[in-house]
Design a protein around this motif. Structure first.
Motif, PDB file in Angstrom:
ATOM      1  N   MET A   1       0.905  -1.093  -0.077  1.00 24.67           N
ATOM      2  CA  MET A   1       0.085  -0.016   0.152  1.00 24.67           C
ATOM      3  C   MET A   1       0.501   1.104   0.218  1.00 24.67           C
ATOM      4  SD  MET A   1      -2.929   0.878   2.588  1.00 24.67           S
ATOM      5  CE  MET A   1      -1.732   0.865   4.023  1.00 24.67           C
ATOM      6  N   TYR A   2       0.986   2.530  -0.655  1.00 23.23           N
ATOM      7  CA  TYR A   2       1.397   3.357  -1.101  1.00 23.23           C
ATOM      8  C   TYR A   2       0.674   4.935  -0.373  1.00 23.23           C
ATOM      9  CZ  TYR A   2       4.765   6.728  -3.010  1.00 23.23           C
ATOM     10  OH  TYR A   2       5.318   6.956  -3.257  1.00 23.23           O
ATOM     11  N   ILE A   3       1.100   4.929   0.722  1.00 28.04           N
ATOM     12  CA  ILE A   3       0.936   6.313   1.517  1.00 28.04           C
ATOM     13  C   ILE A   3       1.612   7.869   1.277  1.00 28.04           C
ATOM     14  CG2 ILE A   3       0.481   6.754   4.031  1.00 28.04           C
ATOM     15  CD1 ILE A   3      -1.095   4.893   3.487  1.00 28.04           C
ATOM     16  N   ARG A   4       0.885   8.239   1.024  1.00 25.79           N
ATOM     17  CA  ARG A   4       1.822  10.141   0.952  1.00 25.79           C
ATOM     18  C   ARG A   4       1.651  10.825   1.970  1.00 25.79           C
ATOM     19  NH1 ARG A   4      -0.934  12.477  -4.660  1.00 25.79           N
ATOM     20  NH2 ARG A   4       2.018  12.893  -4.776  1.00 25.79           N
ATOM     21  N   PHE A   5       3.060  11.037   2.230  1.00 29.42           N
ATOM     22  CA  PHE A   5       2.824  12.260   4.061  1.00 29.42           C
ATOM     23  C   PHE A   5       3.003  13.439   3.227  1.00 29.42           C
ATOM     24  CE2 PHE A   5       3.936   7.505   5.130  1.00 29.42           C
ATOM     25  CZ  PHE A   5       2.824   7.481   6.169  1.00 29.42           C
ATOM     26  N   LEU A   6       2.371  14.426   4.303  1.00 24.59           N
ATOM     27  CA  LEU A   6       2.906  16.143   3.622  1.00 24.59           C
ATOM     28  C   LEU A   6       3.759  16.037   5.422  1.00 24.59           C
ATOM     29  CD1 LEU A   6       3.553  18.255   2.561  1.00 24.59           C
ATOM     30  CD2 LEU A   6       0.937  18.626   2.715  1.00 24.59           C
TER      31      LEU A   6
ATOM     32  N   PHE B   1       4.775   1.374   5.050  1.00 23.25           N
ATOM     33  CA  PHE B   1       4.205   0.628   3.349  1.00 23.25           C
ATOM     34  C   PHE B   1       5.347   1.213   2.905  1.00 23.25           C
ATOM     35  CE2 PHE B   1       1.971   3.092   6.581  1.00 23.25           C
ATOM     36  CZ  PHE B   1       0.653   2.395   6.915  1.00 23.25           C
ATOM     37  N   GLN B   2       4.782   1.462   1.068  1.00 25.88           N
ATOM     38  CA  GLN B   2       5.435   2.392   0.274  1.00 25.88           C
ATOM     39  C   GLN B   2       5.146   3.738   0.667  1.00 25.88           C
ATOM     40  OE1 GLN B   2       4.703   0.194  -3.341  1.00 25.88           O
ATOM     41  NE2 GLN B   2       7.191  -0.399  -3.690  1.00 25.88           N
ATOM     42  N   GLY B   3       5.969   4.342   1.120  1.00 26.18           N
ATOM     43  CA  GLY B   3       5.884   5.432   1.369  1.00 26.18           C
ATOM     44  C   GLY B   3       6.488   6.882   0.584  1.00 26.18           C
TER      45      GLY B   3
ATOM     46  N   THR C   1      10.593   7.394  -0.325  1.00 26.89           N
ATOM     47  CA  THR C   1      10.349   8.585  -1.441  1.00 26.89           C
ATOM     48  C   THR C   1      10.448  10.015  -0.469  1.00 26.89           C
ATOM     49  OG1 THR C   1      10.079   6.774  -3.416  1.00 26.89           O
ATOM     50  CG2 THR C   1      10.337   9.441  -3.901  1.00 26.89           C
ATOM     51  N   ILE C   2      11.745  10.672  -0.736  1.00 26.15           N
ATOM     52  CA  ILE C   2      11.446  12.153  -0.015  1.00 26.15           C
ATOM     53  C   ILE C   2      11.626  12.855  -1.082  1.00 26.15           C
ATOM     54  CG2 ILE C   2      12.112  12.863   1.966  1.00 26.15           C
ATOM     55  CD1 ILE C   2      12.956  10.833   2.527  1.00 26.15           C
ATOM     56  N   LYS C   3      10.269  13.800  -1.026  1.00 24.62           N
ATOM     57  CA  LYS C   3      10.275  14.801  -2.050  1.00 24.62           C
ATOM     58  C   LYS C   3      10.425  16.485  -0.731  1.00 24.62           C
ATOM     59  CE  LYS C   3       7.686  13.243  -5.540  1.00 24.62           C
ATOM     60  NZ  LYS C   3       6.592  12.269  -6.411  1.00 24.62           N
ATOM     61  N   THR C   4      11.065  17.526  -2.379  1.00 22.54           N
ATOM     62  CA  THR C   4      10.944  18.496  -1.046  1.00 22.54           C
ATOM     63  C   THR C   4       9.623  19.673  -1.944  1.00 22.54           C
ATOM     64  OG1 THR C   4      12.904  19.163  -2.448  1.00 22.54           O
ATOM     65  CG2 THR C   4      13.193  18.400   0.099  1.00 22.54           C
ATOM     66  N   LYS C   5       9.798  20.711  -1.585  1.00 26.56           N
ATOM     67  CA  LYS C   5       8.604  21.451  -2.591  1.00 26.56           C
ATOM     68  C   LYS C   5       8.669  23.133  -1.566  1.00 26.56           C
ATOM     69  CE  LYS C   5       5.605  23.025  -5.012  1.00 26.56           C
ATOM     70  NZ  LYS C   5       6.297  23.011  -6.701  1.00 26.56           N
ATOM     71  N   VAL C   6       9.276  24.154  -2.242  1.00 28.25           N
ATOM     72  CA  VAL C   6       8.939  25.448  -1.672  1.00 28.25           C
ATOM     73  C   VAL C   6       7.955  26.194  -2.323  1.00 28.25           C
ATOM     74  CG1 VAL C   6      10.525  27.765  -0.539  1.00 28.25           C
ATOM     75  CG2 VAL C   6      11.605  25.018  -0.715  1.00 28.25           C
ATOM     76  N   ILE C   7       7.599  27.031  -1.505  1.00 28.64           N
ATOM     77  CA  ILE C   7       6.115  27.784  -1.883  1.00 28.64           C
ATOM     78  C   ILE C   7       6.325  28.711  -1.673  1.00 28.64           C
ATOM     79  CG2 ILE C   7       4.327  26.003  -3.409  1.00 28.64           C
ATOM     80  CD1 ILE C   7       2.485  26.379  -1.006  1.00 28.64           C
TER      81      ILE C   7
ATOM     82  N   VAL D   1      -8.540   2.508  10.257  1.00 29.76           N
ATOM     83  CA  VAL D   1      -6.791   1.452  10.386  1.00 29.76           C
ATOM     84  C   VAL D   1      -6.910   1.059   8.776  1.00 29.76           C
ATOM     85  CG1 VAL D   1      -8.332  -1.354   8.795  1.00 29.76           C
ATOM     86  CG2 VAL D   1      -9.366   0.006  10.710  1.00 29.76           C
ATOM     87  N   ARG D   2      -6.599   2.033   7.516  1.00 32.53           N
ATOM     88  CA  ARG D   2      -5.540   2.058   6.725  1.00 32.53           C
ATOM     89  C   ARG D   2      -4.752   2.221   7.606  1.00 32.53           C
ATOM     90  NH1 ARG D   2      -4.646   5.319   2.605  1.00 32.53           N
ATOM     91  NH2 ARG D   2      -4.093   4.285   0.247  1.00 32.53           N
ATOM     92  N   LEU D   3      -4.315   3.510   7.358  1.00 33.59           N
ATOM     93  CA  LEU D   3      -3.228   4.159   8.030  1.00 33.59           C
ATOM     94  C   LEU D   3      -2.177   3.599   9.211  1.00 33.59           C
ATOM     95  CD1 LEU D   3      -4.443   8.401   8.404  1.00 33.59           C
ATOM     96  CD2 LEU D   3      -2.110   6.614   6.356  1.00 33.59           C
ATOM     97  N   THR D   4      -2.839   2.258  10.122  1.00 38.54           N
ATOM     98  CA  THR D   4      -2.785   1.664  11.479  1.00 38.54           C
ATOM     99  C   THR D   4      -2.485   0.236  11.250  1.00 38.54           C
ATOM    100  OG1 THR D   4      -4.568   1.908  12.351  1.00 38.54           O
ATOM    101  CG2 THR D   4      -3.171   3.250  13.201  1.00 38.54           C
ATOM    102  N   MET D   5      -3.026  -0.465   9.948  1.00 43.45           N
ATOM    103  CA  MET D   5      -2.907  -1.468   9.711  1.00 43.45           C
ATOM    104  C   MET D   5      -2.008  -2.714   9.524  1.00 43.45           C
ATOM    105  SD  MET D   5      -4.011  -2.015   5.814  1.00 43.45           S
ATOM    106  CE  MET D   5      -4.408  -3.591   5.265  1.00 43.45           C
ATOM    107  N   SER D   6      -0.871  -2.142   9.571  1.00 44.70           N
ATOM    108  CA  SER D   6       0.712  -3.456   9.529  1.00 44.70           C
ATOM    109  C   SER D   6       1.405  -3.129  10.851  1.00 44.70           C
ATOM    110  CB  SER D   6       1.544  -2.144   8.961  1.00 44.70           C
ATOM    111  OG  SER D   6       1.341  -2.037   7.541  1.00 44.70           O
ATOM    112  N   PHE D   7       0.345  -2.306  11.716  1.00 40.76           N
ATOM    113  CA  PHE D   7       0.851  -2.630  13.366  1.00 40.76           C
ATOM    114  C   PHE D   7      -0.199  -3.569  14.345  1.00 40.76           C
ATOM    115  CE2 PHE D   7       2.138   1.671  11.544  1.00 40.76           C
ATOM    116  CZ  PHE D   7       3.874   2.050  11.622  1.00 40.76           C
ATOM    117  N   ASN D   8       0.470  -4.743  15.109  1.00 38.35           N
ATOM    118  CA  ASN D   8      -0.153  -5.237  16.227  1.00 38.35           C
ATOM    119  C   ASN D   8      -0.771  -3.766  17.034  1.00 38.35           C
ATOM    120  OD1 ASN D   8      -1.407  -7.072  17.249  1.00 38.35           O
ATOM    121  ND2 ASN D   8       0.900  -7.825  18.758  1.00 38.35           N
TER     122      ASN D   8
END
Length: 279
Positions: free
Chosen positions: A1-6, A29-31, A83-89, A174-181
């Motif tokens: 599962m791919y999760i996008r963090f900001l 995850f794949q994050g 994968t880590i990206k950067t963004k400046v606005i 559940v989706r965010l924490t399903m990989s944890f016991n």
């Protein structure tokens, strides 16, 4: 599962702590992690932050500093799944971050927050409060002094009304924490006492959980008392809760927790991350 963090970053330690939390979450995850800085020009380039670090005066300097943080994060965690990206606005964070979220659609926004002993504006940060109120994506507020140990994400408290409207938030949780016991404690505060609680509603909710999330440990119960904050705080301490989740919506007793003065009181009594969903 791919999760996008900001992760909005202003280069203060309390926001940098959010990187550690997100990186460890992403390992499950794949994050993709996007480090976002909103550059706001200052009239006084010699103005210093609370931690006596000079504010970065140009977008180029800001971008270079953000890249340095990215490189250090990649080195620290050395995980090909991240994968880590950067963004400046440019702009004001309270306006620019929600606008960026509209295009980016993060699965989770992680905001670092300051420690106890501050005013409410300093405690959560006015930007954090604005983001919680103005975006439609889950927001996780991580205290800077939180003892980070994601191997100990054993118990999550989801304050809920047991209504069908909460199912969407529960699914995201559940989706965010399903990989944890972990055990998700679904808890409704009932101000009128046990004799007024709707047991049928609780049982219907439990049945939904059992049929929908067969591999997720779930519990459901009521808590009582004269004050929702006191009841929730006692439950958190007695059950050793590691994460508190709440759905932001109008006209329910849980929404009272989101009033700034009450949120401040809650964070003065507990030092765990708080996850805000939106409805």
């Amino acid at each position: 599962m791919y999760i996008r963090f900001l992760i909005p970053i202003n280069f203060e330690p309390y926001t940098l702590n959010a990187i550690n939390y997100s990186s460890l979450l992403a390992e499950k995850f794949q994050g993709e992690i996007t480090l976002l800085h909103v550059f706001t020009p200052y009239f006084d380039e010699n103005e210093e932050t609370d931690d006596n670090h000079k504010r970065l005066s140009t977008i180029e300097d800001t971008y270079n500093e953000l890249e340095n943080i990215k490189d250090q994060t990649i080195k620290d965690f050395n995980n090909p799944n991240i994968t880590i990206k950067t963004k400046v606005i440019e702009g004001y964070p309270e306006d620019a971050i929600p606008l960026f979220c509209t295009d980016y659609s993060p699965d989770l926004i992680v905001m670092g927050t300051k420690s106890k002993g501050e005013t409410i504006k300093e405690l959560l940060g006015s930007v954090t409060l604005d983001i919680i109120r103005n975006v439609n994506f889950p927001v996780l507020a991580v205290p800077t002094d939180y003892d980070l140990n994601l191997n100990k994400l054993n118990n999550i408290l989801f304050l809920t009304d047991f209504c069908k409207g909460e199912y969407t938030s529960l699914h995201k949780l559940v989706r965010l924490t399903m990989s944890f016991n972990t055990v998700i404690h679904n808890v409704q505060y009932h101000p009128e006492g046990k004799e007024k609680a709707d047991v049928n509603l609780l049982n219907e909710y439990l049945e939904y959980c059992a049929t929908t999330y067969r591999n997720q440990k779930m519990e459901a119960e009521f808590i009582y008392g004269d004050d929702v904050l006191q009841a929730a705080t006692e439950y958190i301490k007695n059950t050793d809760i590691d994460l508190l989740a709440i759905t932001r919506k109008k006209r329910n007793v849980i929404s009272k927790l989101l009033h700034p003065s009450i949120t401040k009181t809650m964070l003065f009594n507990i030092d765990i991350p708080m996850l805000f969903f939106h409805q």
